[in-house]
Design a protein around this motif. Structure first.
Motif, mmCIF file in Angstrom:
data_model
loop_
_atom_site.group_PDB
_atom_site.id
_atom_site.type_symbol
_atom_site.label_atom_id
_atom_site.label_comp_id
_atom_site.label_asym_id
_atom_site.label_seq_id
_atom_site.Cartn_x
_atom_site.Cartn_y
_atom_site.Cartn_z
ATOM 1 N N SER A 111 34.021 47.142 35.637
ATOM 2 C CA SER A 111 33.410 47.841 36.751
ATOM 3 C C SER A 111 34.443 48.202 37.819
ATOM 4 O O SER A 111 34.437 49.302 38.358
ATOM 5 C CB SER A 111 32.313 46.963 37.344
ATOM 6 O OG SER A 111 31.833 47.527 38.517
ATOM 7 N N TYR A 112 35.349 47.263 38.099
ATOM 8 C CA TYR A 112 36.312 47.473 39.192
ATOM 9 C C TYR A 112 37.254 48.630 38.883
ATOM 10 O O TYR A 112 37.635 49.397 39.750
ATOM 11 C CB TYR A 112 37.111 46.192 39.432
ATOM 12 C CG TYR A 112 37.993 46.225 40.656
ATOM 13 C CD1 TYR A 112 37.472 45.921 41.907
ATOM 14 C CD2 TYR A 112 39.346 46.558 40.566
ATOM 15 C CE1 TYR A 112 38.267 45.951 43.035
ATOM 16 C CE2 TYR A 112 40.149 46.582 41.697
ATOM 17 C CZ TYR A 112 39.604 46.276 42.928
ATOM 18 O OH TYR A 112 40.400 46.302 44.049
ATOM 19 N N THR A 260 43.323 44.185 41.932
ATOM 20 C CA THR A 260 42.849 42.855 42.325
ATOM 21 C C THR A 260 42.503 41.938 41.147
ATOM 22 O O THR A 260 42.839 40.756 41.181
ATOM 23 C CB THR A 260 41.647 42.995 43.267
ATOM 24 O OG1 THR A 260 42.043 43.863 44.306
ATOM 25 C CG2 THR A 260 41.251 41.665 43.851
ATOM 26 N N PRO A 261 41.852 42.426 40.079
ATOM 27 C CA PRO A 261 41.593 41.506 38.961
ATOM 28 C C PRO A 261 42.881 40.949 38.365
ATOM 29 O O PRO A 261 42.906 39.813 37.885
ATOM 30 C CB PRO A 261 40.852 42.375 37.941
ATOM 31 C CG PRO A 261 40.326 43.517 38.697
ATOM 32 C CD PRO A 261 41.257 43.746 39.831
ATOM 33 N N VAL A 262 43.950 41.754 38.427
ATOM 34 C CA VAL A 262 45.252 41.268 37.946
ATOM 35 C C VAL A 262 45.711 40.111 38.808
ATOM 36 O O VAL A 262 46.162 39.072 38.313
ATOM 37 C CB VAL A 262 46.276 42.414 37.971
ATOM 38 C CG1 VAL A 262 47.666 41.881 37.722
ATOM 39 C CG2 VAL A 262 45.916 43.458 36.955
ATOM 40 N N GLY A 363 38.261 41.449 45.850
ATOM 41 C CA GLY A 363 38.177 42.743 45.181
ATOM 42 C C GLY A 363 36.831 43.392 45.414
ATOM 43 O O GLY A 363 36.732 44.598 45.634
ATOM 44 N N SER A 364 35.801 42.572 45.391
ATOM 45 C CA SER A 364 34.452 43.077 45.632
ATOM 46 C C SER A 364 34.337 43.628 47.055
ATOM 47 O O SER A 364 33.755 44.694 47.284
ATOM 48 C CB SER A 364 33.453 41.933 45.394
ATOM 49 O OG SER A 364 32.165 42.334 45.682
#
Lengths: 651, 112
Positions: A111-112, A260-262, A363-364
């Motif tokens: 999603s991100y 950000t997920p990274v 991130g959210s």
């Protein structure tokens, strides 16, 4: 018992996903980019499932450390470089951490990263990273470990520089790669040093490059204590680079340029913990050297405090979390340094979950506001209830508030420091408590600045972004982002108490994780627990007084503490120091200049001299070539006669 | 008549040819001198074959039935010499046409 081939599949499954995405899907079927994410998620699910199977096998003692025979890879005389799986409890726990956090992050990323043009590339790199990390954990040989260690560094480089068109991201990627290389050099030297001690190992029937043999040799005193210390220091240098310990920590905050997920997966939960893992892997080696242990403990405690102090003033939410990560890794290092092997791995385990949660939460927040700068956030509690509540859980857990996961692991480390008999343990304990205070303060500073008060415009009012049409939509993030937050939030609540409970639970025995890791367990100490909780509470209270609503202490405290604030916000001027002293003075002006001089004078000189010699020789010989063929004939005849005369004379 | 007599003649002709090749300016003369040298070699080859054939010496049989190696070689040399003269004269004519000279000392374009 889990067959060896199936264990290899844990590694091969994400690697295959990487290969298929980068060789087949990206070049030919890029329009079906969802296949990339689904393939990645499927492959990591397989890894997670098999890791659980592996964990169960290890728990039931179906698999022990020598279950799987290493395969010979390269033979060099008496030295044999093998390749294999080290199947102990540390591997099992780390596999679970890596695959489960990775799976959550991949789901979140679908999603991100939805609108990113590099969607397939992103998942290819993520698969590669997960595969390398699994390979690093399973490696039974230092050379094998080193190969995966570098692969992890490579995928980190690729992912930090994922948005390579941004100059800051490209620079951060280079910085991360080069600074960790300094540490890796130490690791390489340690490996070579072990290699040169091959005879000593071989005399005792051991392999100098096999990890369990190295630990055994150090423990039984086969290796001289000087060798043990130097090897341990070299390995620790690698850990310093990868885990962002002082003085090589400066790359980690900059690494936040990546998606950000990274940051959540690589620069919070798994790869940066690889340094801690490395020390844990060679724990018997470290434990055999007092000097090495002290080095680890001092570096760890200093980093824990030092990084936390910088986290106090950062305004970028991800940078606060980055400094927090460095600080927590320092915690794990200090735990290892005072001999608390079990608590260190326990903290690594819980930290992976709550720090990944915090990063995904940030991130959210970024998804909604379009910025990472907390000065332009505020009031997000109402519009993003799920993100807020999970972030709060993560923050409480990180601060070490009862009964969340972080409390139990941090408490074990503190109790160990409290009761340890080492000389430095008192100082370590006091500094660690100070870091607890700072951690609680900066985490709740983030909470108050981000989620409380009034919204301050997000990307619209952030001058540094300078967007023409900023995307600010204050609403909860999509399900694919919230569900991983909830799962990680759940783990951040129960992951501590259930995994390593201080008392016997119904099915879980007391101190399960510590016993599983064959580490000493320590009795729960109420004094330590209450003291650390009070200190964390004080930190939260101070954050409330300064940043909460209503602001009881105004921002004028800034003015009083202005000099300190300046030092902290400039990261102790370390970046400037590295830039102006190490990079410019030492590397450019001394090393590079002398190499340049040597290149120009020595290397170029040799080449030029060879040219000159041929040219001058040619000038001398050339006049003989007169073009008079009879002259040649004369010389030829005289030469022949000369040869004949010599032959006759010396026959 | 023994081998030495033939070899002395051969060496004398060879020396005359060599002298001519090195000292004469006219290319025609040089070519002729080369022919002399080649024929000196022919004489030597035939003489050696006639007197020193290893197969005959070891058996000690009739010397007139030699293996004729040198004689055949000299025939080849004569053939090659003829071809060489043909080529050489052709080159001389071409050079003369373009430069109006047959002096070998004037053809020195290959110098340094």
């Amino acid at each position: 018992m889990i067959p060896e081939n199936v264990v290899w599949l844990i590694l091969l499954s994400p690697f295959l996903s990487f290969a298929v995405i980068s060789i087949v899907i990206r070049p030919f079927f890029n329009q079906f980019r969802n296949v990339s994410s689904h393939l990645t998620i499927a492959s990591i699910s397989i890894s997670l499932f098999l890791s659980i199977w592996f964990l169960i096998s290890v728990i039931n003692n179906d698999v022990s450390i020598d279950s799987y025979q290493s395969q010979s890879w390269i033979s060099l005389g008496i030295l044999e470089i093998s390749i294999g799986i080290i199947s102990d409890s540390l591997t099992a726990i780390m596999l679970i951490v890596v695959t489960s956090v990775s799976l959550m992050v991949q789901i979140y990323s679908t999603s991100y990263m939805e609108n990113d043009s590099g969607y397939s590339r992103y998942f290819a790199y993520m698969s590669l990273f997960t595969a390398s990390m699994i390979g690093l954990i399973m490696a039974s040989n230092v050379v094998q470990l080193y190969a995966f260690w570098e692969l992890v560094g490579l995928s980190s480089y690729l992912l930090i520089g994922f948005w390579y068109h941004k100059p800051s991201a490209a620079a951060a990627a280079k910085k991360a790669f080069i600074i960790t290389r300094f540490g890796d050099f130490g690791l390489l030297l340690a490996i070579l040093y072990l290699f040169s001690n091959g005879e000593t190992f071989a005399a005792n029937g051991l392999n100098s490059l096999d990890i369990s043999d190295i630990n055994l040799a150090a423990k039984t005193g086969i290796l001289a204590s000087g060798v043990v210390t130097w090897v341990a220091i070299g390995i620790f240098a690698g850990a310093i680079g990868k885990s962002g310990q002082f003085p090589l920590h400066t790359w980690l905050p900059d690494a936040m340029e990546g998606p950000t997920p990274v940051s959540a997966l690589i620069h919070a939960a798994t790869m940066v913990a690889a340094g801690v893992f490395l020390v844990a892997r060679f724990f018997d080696l470290f434990h055999s050297s007092e000097a090495a242990m002290t080095t680890v403990a001092v570096t760890g405690v200093f980093t824990a405090l030092f990084a936390a102090s910088m986290g106090l003033v950062m305004t970028d939410i991800k940078r606060v979390l980055a400094y927090s990560t460095i600080s927590q890794l320092g915690y794990m290092m200090l735990a290892l340094g005072i001999g608390a092997y079990g608590p260190a791995i326990f903290h690594l385990f819980t930290h992976a979950f709550f720090k990944a949660l915090l990063f995904l939460g940030s991130g959210s927040v970024n998804h909604a506001t379009g910025t990472f700068d907390m000065r332009y956030m505020g009031g997000l509690r109402k519009s993003m209830p799920w993100t807020y509540s999970t972030f709060l859980i993560g923050a409480l857990s990180l601060s070490g508030i009862f009964p969340l996961a972080g409390f139990w692991s941090k408490d074990e480390i503190l109790t160990h420091a409290w009761s340890s008999s080492m000389n430095i343990s008192t100082i370590v304990y006091i500094f660690a408590l100070l870091a607890v205070f700072m951690t609680a303060f900066y985490m709740f500073r983030v909470i108050f600045m981000t989620f409380e008060g009034d919204f301050k415009g997000g990307a619209q009012s952030d001058p540094s972004l300078n967007l023409i049409n900023p995307d600010v939509h204050l609403q909860e993030s999509p399900k694919a982002m919230v569900v991983p937050l909830l799962v990680l939030g759940l783990m951040s609540i129960i992951g501590g108490f259930l995994v390593n409970p201080p008392v016997n639970l119904v099915v879980i025995p007391e101190h399960w994780l510590s016993h599983f890791l064959h580490a000493d367990s320590i009795k729960f100490n109420f004094v330590v627990a209450i003291l650390s909780s009070l200190i964390a509470g004080a930190g939260i209270l101070l954050a409330y007084l300064i940043y909460g609503q209503p602001k009881l202490i105004s921002h004028s405290v800034y003015r009083i503490t202005n000099p300190i604030h300046r030092v902290l916000i400039n990261k102790y001027f370390l970046d400037e120091f590295y830039e102006s002293f190490i990079t410019t003075r030492v590397i450019y002006n001394s090393i590079a200049k002398s190499i340049d001089w040597a290149d120009r004078l020595v290397i170029d000189g040799i080449v030029r001299q060879i040219g000159l010699v041929s040219r001058n020789l040619g000038k001398i010989i050339a006049p003989i070539q007169t073009g008079q063929s009879q002259g040649y004939g004369l010389i030829l005849s005289l030469g022949t006669i000369l040869i004949i005369v010599i032959y006759i004379l010396f026959k | 008549m023994n081998l030495e007599n033939f070899l002395i003649v051969s060496a004398a002709i060879f020396a005359i040819g060599l002298y001519g090749t090195i000292s004469k300016r006219n290319v025609i003369t040089v070519l002729m001198s080369i022919e002399l040298m080649l024929n000196a070699v022919n004489i030597a080859a035939v003489a050696f074959s006639r007197y020193l054939d290893p197969s005959l010496i070891s058996q000690g049989t009739d010397v007139t039935r030699s293996a004729l190696t040198g004689q055949i070689f000299s025939l080849f040399i004569v053939t090659v010499a003829a071809a060489e003269i043909a080529l050489g004269v052709a080159i001389i004519i071409t050079v003369y046409r373009s430069r109006e000279t047959v002096f070998i000392t004037d053809v020195n374009q290959m110098r340094h």
